[in-house]
Design a protein around this motif. Structure first.
Motif, short mmCIF file in Angstrom:
data_model
loop_
_atom_site.label_atom_id
_atom_site.label_comp_id
_atom_site.label_asym_id
_atom_site.label_seq_id
_atom_site.Cartn_x
_atom_site.Cartn_y
_atom_site.Cartn_z
N THR A 281 86.55 45.48 -10.51
CA THR A 281 84.96 44.98 -9.96
C THR A 281 85.46 45.33 -8.35
OG1 THR A 281 84.59 43.51 -11.86
CG2 THR A 281 82.78 44.09 -9.45
N LEU A 282 86.40 44.31 -7.34
CA LEU A 282 86.39 44.61 -6.10
C LEU A 282 87.23 45.35 -5.52
CD1 LEU A 282 87.08 42.67 -3.72
CD2 LEU A 282 89.35 42.44 -5.01
N VAL A 283 88.03 46.49 -7.01
CA VAL A 283 88.55 47.86 -6.58
C VAL A 283 87.10 48.44 -6.13
CG1 VAL A 283 89.61 50.10 -7.27
CG2 VAL A 283 90.67 47.87 -7.77
N PHE A 284 86.38 49.04 -7.68
CA PHE A 284 84.95 49.17 -7.26
C PHE A 284 84.38 49.09 -6.24
CE2 PHE A 284 80.25 49.73 -8.40
CZ PHE A 284 80.63 50.79 -8.54
N SER A 285 83.67 48.34 -5.77
CA SER A 285 83.27 47.90 -4.93
C SER A 285 84.05 47.98 -3.45
CB SER A 285 82.81 46.61 -4.36
OG SER A 285 82.27 46.24 -6.32
N VAL A 286 85.59 48.33 -3.36
CA VAL A 286 85.92 48.00 -1.96
C VAL A 286 86.27 50.07 -2.31
CG1 VAL A 286 88.71 48.59 -0.51
CG2 VAL A 286 86.96 46.30 -1.63
N VAL A 287 86.28 50.79 -3.28
CA VAL A 287 86.48 52.39 -2.70
C VAL A 287 85.36 52.35 -2.56
CG1 VAL A 287 87.10 54.03 -4.65
CG2 VAL A 287 89.19 52.35 -4.15
N SER A 288 84.43 52.20 -2.94
CA SER A 288 82.87 52.69 -3.16
C SER A 288 82.38 52.74 -1.91
CB SER A 288 81.63 51.96 -4.07
OG SER A 288 82.24 52.94 -5.63
#
Length: 159
Positions: free
Chosen positions: A62-69
């Protein structure tokens, strides 16, 4: 009933499936909208697929999704938009081709209401200045906002 697994537990255990489905949904929405937001989110979801396949916990996915987006939207999208809007006039698409064209005023056109014929099509038009454009006069399209063309009268135009 200890053998049953809740949907949330299944998603956490099979995060890559969730992120892959989200990626596909966001990519399809992007194809329909073409505004470059959903493809940035889809890229974040794809990064989360790889995080899940590498064994990352769901919170990390979820953190990766948020940061990359967020990075994609803040940094890559503006660059992509600049590149899409650049180019010779003969390569402009749809509404961009109308900017700068002559517009025949069909009914009295003010800042609040009006109609004009542009490129053979009738458009909702607004005067991009003060006063009223009278039917039968010509102006130039300054910009398009949604389905409304903003026009300037010929006498106010500068080349």
């Amino acid at each position: 009933m200890s053998g049953e697994v809740s949907m949330f537990e299944w998603i956490v255990a099979n995060g890559w499936v969730f992120w892959l489905a989200l990626f596909l949904i966001l990519a399809i929405i992007e194809v329909m909208s073409l505004d470059l937001y959903f493809i940035m989110l889809a890229t974040g979801a794809l990064a989360s697929v790889f995080t899940a396949l590498a064994g990352g916990e769901f919170w990390l996915q979820t953190l990766v999704f948020s940061v990359v987006s967020l990075i994609m939207i803040l940094f890559l999208r503006p660059i992509a938009l600049r590149h899409l809007q650049r180019g010779p006039a003969d390569q402009l698409t749809n509404v961009d081709r109308l900017i700068g064209l002559d517009a025949l005023v069909l009914e009295p056109t003010t800042r609040l209401a009006g109609r004009a014929k542009i490129g053979g099509e009738t458009w909702t038009a607004r005067h991009d200045g003060e006063g009223t454009l009278e039917p039968g006069t010509y102006g130039r399209v300054n910009r398009i906002d949604g389905a409304t063309a903003y026009i300037t009268p010929r006498e106010a135009m500068t080349d």
